[in-house]
Design a protein around this motif. Structure first.
Motif, PDB file in Angstrom:
ATOM      1  N   GLY A 209       0.809  -1.211   0.000  1.00  0.00           N
ATOM      2  CA  GLY A 209       0.000   0.000   0.000  1.00  0.00           C
ATOM      3  C   GLY A 209       0.840   1.258   0.000  1.00  0.00           C
ATOM      4  O   GLY A 209       0.610   2.185  -0.789  1.00  0.00           O
ATOM      5  N   VAL A 210       1.823   1.292   0.867  1.00  0.00           N
ATOM      6  CA  VAL A 210       2.635   2.501   0.963  1.00  0.00           C
ATOM      7  C   VAL A 210       3.393   2.737  -0.343  1.00  0.00           C
ATOM      8  O   VAL A 210       3.503   3.859  -0.817  1.00  0.00           O
ATOM      9  N   GLU A 235      -4.376  -3.554  -3.378  1.00  0.00           N
ATOM     10  CA  GLU A 235      -3.668  -2.977  -2.243  1.00  0.00           C
ATOM     11  C   GLU A 235      -2.820  -1.791  -2.667  1.00  0.00           C
ATOM     12  O   GLU A 235      -2.715  -0.788  -1.966  1.00  0.00           O
ATOM     13  N   PHE A 238      -5.071   1.113  -3.248  1.00  0.00           N
ATOM     14  CA  PHE A 238      -5.480   1.810  -2.015  1.00  0.00           C
ATOM     15  C   PHE A 238      -4.459   2.890  -1.669  1.00  0.00           C
ATOM     16  O   PHE A 238      -4.810   3.993  -1.263  1.00  0.00           O
ATOM     17  N   GLY A 239      -3.213   2.554  -1.845  1.00  0.00           N
ATOM     18  CA  GLY A 239      -2.159   3.521  -1.561  1.00  0.00           C
ATOM     19  C   GLY A 239      -2.267   4.718  -2.501  1.00  0.00           C
ATOM     20  O   GLY A 239      -2.165   5.867  -2.083  1.00  0.00           O
ATOM     21  N   VAL A 241      -4.866   5.799  -3.905  1.00  0.00           N
ATOM     22  CA  VAL A 241      -6.031   6.595  -3.516  1.00  0.00           C
ATOM     23  C   VAL A 241      -5.653   7.553  -2.379  1.00  0.00           C
ATOM     24  O   VAL A 241      -6.054   8.712  -2.368  1.00  0.00           O
ATOM     25  N   ARG A 242      -4.863   7.050  -1.443  1.00  0.00           N
ATOM     26  CA  ARG A 242      -4.498   7.929  -0.337  1.00  0.00           C
ATOM     27  C   ARG A 242      -3.741   9.164  -0.843  1.00  0.00           C
ATOM     28  O   ARG A 242      -4.045  10.298  -0.448  1.00  0.00           O
ATOM     29  N   ARG A 245      -6.130  11.592  -2.453  1.00  0.00           N
ATOM     30  CA  ARG A 245      -6.925  12.305  -1.456  1.00  0.00           C
ATOM     31  C   ARG A 245      -6.116  13.426  -0.835  1.00  0.00           C
ATOM     32  O   ARG A 245      -6.581  14.533  -0.673  1.00  0.00           O
ATOM     33  N   ILE A 251     -11.808  11.519  -6.698  1.00  0.00           N
ATOM     34  CA  ILE A 251     -11.908  10.268  -7.452  1.00  0.00           C
ATOM     35  C   ILE A 251     -13.394  10.010  -7.619  1.00  0.00           C
ATOM     36  O   ILE A 251     -14.106  10.014  -6.619  1.00  0.00           O
ATOM     37  N   ALA A 269     -13.822   0.534  -0.117  1.00  0.00           N
ATOM     38  CA  ALA A 269     -13.173   1.742  -0.605  1.00  0.00           C
ATOM     39  C   ALA A 269     -13.821   2.207  -1.901  1.00  0.00           C
ATOM     40  O   ALA A 269     -13.405   3.196  -2.494  1.00  0.00           O
TER      41      ALA A 269
ATOM     42  N   ARG B 242     -17.034   4.064   5.264  1.00  0.00           N
ATOM     43  CA  ARG B 242     -17.726   4.112   3.989  1.00  0.00           C
ATOM     44  C   ARG B 242     -19.108   4.730   4.140  1.00  0.00           C
ATOM     45  O   ARG B 242     -19.527   5.570   3.346  1.00  0.00           O
ATOM     46  N   ARG B 245     -18.891   8.445   4.559  1.00  0.00           N
ATOM     47  CA  ARG B 245     -18.567   9.124   3.305  1.00  0.00           C
ATOM     48  C   ARG B 245     -19.795   9.222   2.431  1.00  0.00           C
ATOM     49  O   ARG B 245     -20.093  10.266   1.870  1.00  0.00           O
ATOM     50  N   PRO B 264      -2.919  -3.067   8.360  1.00  0.00           N
ATOM     51  CA  PRO B 264      -2.091  -2.327   7.398  1.00  0.00           C
ATOM     52  C   PRO B 264      -2.857  -1.241   6.646  1.00  0.00           C
ATOM     53  O   PRO B 264      -2.308  -0.210   6.310  1.00  0.00           O
ATOM     54  N   HIS B 265      -4.142  -1.473   6.410  1.00  0.00           N
ATOM     55  CA  HIS B 265      -4.896  -0.469   5.665  1.00  0.00           C
ATOM     56  C   HIS B 265      -5.270   0.739   6.506  1.00  0.00           C
ATOM     57  O   HIS B 265      -5.704   1.746   5.973  1.00  0.00           O
ATOM     58  N   GLU B 267      -3.352   2.626   8.038  1.00  0.00           N
ATOM     59  CA  GLU B 267      -2.459   3.716   7.668  1.00  0.00           C
ATOM     60  C   GLU B 267      -2.921   4.355   6.363  1.00  0.00           C
ATOM     61  O   GLU B 267      -2.958   5.567   6.232  1.00  0.00           O
ATOM     62  N   LEU B 268      -3.308   3.514   5.424  1.00  0.00           N
ATOM     63  CA  LEU B 268      -3.737   4.031   4.131  1.00  0.00           C
ATOM     64  C   LEU B 268      -5.061   4.779   4.233  1.00  0.00           C
ATOM     65  O   LEU B 268      -5.329   5.687   3.478  1.00  0.00           O
ATOM     66  N   ALA B 269      -5.872   4.353   5.172  1.00  0.00           N
ATOM     67  CA  ALA B 269      -7.181   4.993   5.304  1.00  0.00           C
ATOM     68  C   ALA B 269      -7.100   6.141   6.293  1.00  0.00           C
ATOM     69  O   ALA B 269      -8.095   6.800   6.568  1.00  0.00           O
ATOM     70  N   ALA B 332     -17.874  13.317  -0.635  1.00  0.00           N
ATOM     71  CA  ALA B 332     -16.527  13.769  -0.985  1.00  0.00           C
ATOM     72  C   ALA B 332     -15.753  12.713  -1.733  1.00  0.00           C
ATOM     73  O   ALA B 332     -15.055  12.999  -2.690  1.00  0.00           O
ATOM     74  N   ARG B 333     -15.983  11.456  -1.331  1.00  0.00           N
ATOM     75  CA  ARG B 333     -15.194  10.340  -1.896  1.00  0.00           C
ATOM     76  C   ARG B 333     -13.714  10.524  -1.701  1.00  0.00           C
ATOM     77  O   ARG B 333     -12.985  10.622  -2.649  1.00  0.00           O
TER      78      ARG B 333
END
Lengths: 333, 333
Positions: A209-210, A235, A238-239, A241-242, A245, A251, A269, B242, B245, B264-265, B267-269, B332-333
């Motif tokens: 992700g990172v 995965e 997702f990164g 997307v971050r 944002r 998006i 997501a 979700r 949002r 792990p997600h 952090e991404l979220a 906003a998404r």
DNA sequence: ACCAACTTTGGAAGCGTTTCCGGAGCTGCG
DNA sequence: CGCAGCTCCGGAAACGCTTCCAAAGTTGGT
């Protein structure tokens, strides 16, 4: 002893009464046949080895889940082998720790080269490849190229002409070819659509992700960033997307994102993606093992279909005039 | 034969030259000791059973990852047992499929009741509990109550008075107590802060992202929804996010969300959460097995610390006047 | 040079099954 | 009534090791 053995093993030529008596005694004594002795004397090990490069990644865990379910049903035990980095890998093929311990080996998402195949052959057991593209063994997998096409074609269909790709490689084994089909698909889809290739639009990063977030940053640093991004895996998406944002981009209005896998979080997501039946592939691999163990000839391998799942992360590109986005807004979050 | 056996097993009383000769011959013949015969003749099985209720969930997979790593290092094989629903569970404890096949058993995140403990005792092997709250065995886990407090106290500290909780239960085993400490923490934190309890603010759903989304919908359907939500697990929190949002609510301006686990997600979220070292717990459990197998007395159990990780999903509540949010904006998404 | 003590080696007895095989008892047909 | 042909049952070998034990060889002190 002989009779008891037959009774317990459910073999014929044991009087019903005797069998019942044996079973009762076994129950009473909480007796179970010693698998070791049993195997020594002739039987199979009733164990299947599973080799995975990553245990805690969803893809591998889900595959393992399906596999375990069908093997367990057949009363086979599952022996887990984690082969993470190059050292593990080398060690695994050199020492063959599963040697003499399993009746079959399932290799999940792990390319195996010729010398390694020779080592595996020493084990003298059936081998099945799952989630990988090894033609040398009976396999279960998706068509990566087709999946990639579904993703990229979707973007093309929506009208995107400037499409970025975030490709991945295995962080532990940077030299492995990870799903080359997904990369090929990108090139082919663009060519077919008459879109000139722009190497700057392809970013290759270690899986994760990172990394995906970093990759997206790189794409955003281009003079003209893409209007859509195709990530090799959810995965990674997702990164991406971050990053989008954080950059205050919307998006799919400002930029579209599509992934591959249909990770459970993709739904949460709202990520458009190409779904592959991961658990199912594990089950199919398990059935394949069962068939092989049952003496049936090697099937040719199974390719399971993937399908595009359209969610909210893709849309037609903004009209030319609105790129870069007209009004910059603060991060939405 | 005797000498060869000793040489291979690295036992003393073998001349260096002889040992070398044996090893060379073994190498030449690609010989490996038959584990079955070896065990039959006296040794241990060198196998450890691992029982998990869910294979593909990150928490269990990560735990397994750590566990496998240390066991593999000690040259122990890992036998995987998936005990998903009540039927599996019943079957597992009745048949004890791991019987006579392992030297130790690790039970991950699975409460075991008294009759089940009696069955396990029949196996006559060491048992370690990981990620669960079983005091009857040496264990490795977090303090769920403390983790819960860290999450809820954080919300309280930020000034929230109306705090919702999304509690979870196991979808396969609705009657299992899943982390009761996390629920208790909520009640205690509120009481201590002098906040009156409001049962309507607690929603209990089966574990999972989609369930989390549903739960959040229920909370939003209250006449006065909470200004902050405490989810028992990150995955559930993702679902809640979700829903928020989709409702066009901003996180954390309109509503704060905190989870537990540090998936792990998270952090991404950008999710604020209480981190627990999952892989590490697996490793510790593995070490515990090794120690037990080495003949050391049962340790008392290890509780590993958790820590709050503040990210962007929590903030002080909006001032009274702005709730409900002043200007409704599109998602906003 | 002799003996005690130790190192090294190999013979042999299990370990707990499965399976081959021969014997005992039964059935049914001529 | 006798015998071929079954069904059952149990003796015994084999599976591939580990370990106990005794025998053979070595070393060092006196």
């Amino acid at each position: 002893m002989a009779t008891a053995s037959r009774a317990l093993a459910n073999h014929p030529h044991v009087a019903t009464a005797t069998r019942a008596r044996v079973l009762a005694a076994a129950e009473e004594l909480a007796y179970v046949v010693s698998p070791e002795a049993s195997r020594l004397a002739g039987g199979a090990t009733d164990r299947v080895g599973v080799v995975v490069p990553h245990i805690s990644r969803w893809f591998f865990a889900a595959m393992l889940d399906g596999l375990e379910a069908v093997l367990r049903d057949a009363d086979l035990d599952v022996l887990l082998y984690h082969v993470g980095d190059a050292a593990d890998r080398h060690d695994f093929f050199r020492r063959l720790p599963a040697r003499r311990k399993v009746d079959a080996l399932v290799v999940i998402g792990l390319p195996v080269d010729e010398p390694e195949r020779e080592r595996l052959a020493l084990m003298g057991v059936h081998i099945v490849a799952a989630g990988g593209q090894i033609e040398n063994y009976p396999y279960v997998c998706i068509d990566d190229a087709a999946a990639g096409r579904q993703a990229v074609d979707h973007l093309v269909f929506l009208g995107h002409r400037r499409i970025g790709m975030i490709a991945t490689l295995d962080p532990e084994q940077p030299d492995w070819p990870v799903a080359p089909g997904r990369t090929r698909a990108y090139a082919e889809a663009l060519t077919e659509a008459g879109i000139p290739a722009d190497p700057a639009l392809t970013v290759t990063v270690p899986w994760g992700g990172v990394s995906g977030a970093d990759a997206m940053s790189r794409l955003l640093s281009l003079r003209t960033p893409p209007t859509a991004v195709y990530a090799h895996s959810d995965e990674v998406a997702f990164g991406a997307v971050r990053t989008l944002r954080r950059a205050g981009l919307r998006i799919p209005e400002d930029i579209s994102v599509v992934g591959i896998d249909d990770h459970p979080h993709a739904e949460l997501a709202d990520l458009t993606t190409v779904a592959q039946p991961v658990r199912r592939q594990g089950e199919l691999a398990g059935r394949m093992v069962l068939r092989l163990l049952g003496g049936e000839a090697d099937g040719d391998g199974i390719t399971v279909p993937t399908r595009l799942v359209v969610r909210g992360s893709t849309a037609p590109p903004a009209r030319r005039s609105t790129w870069p986005p007209a009004r910059r807004r603060p991060a939405a979050r």
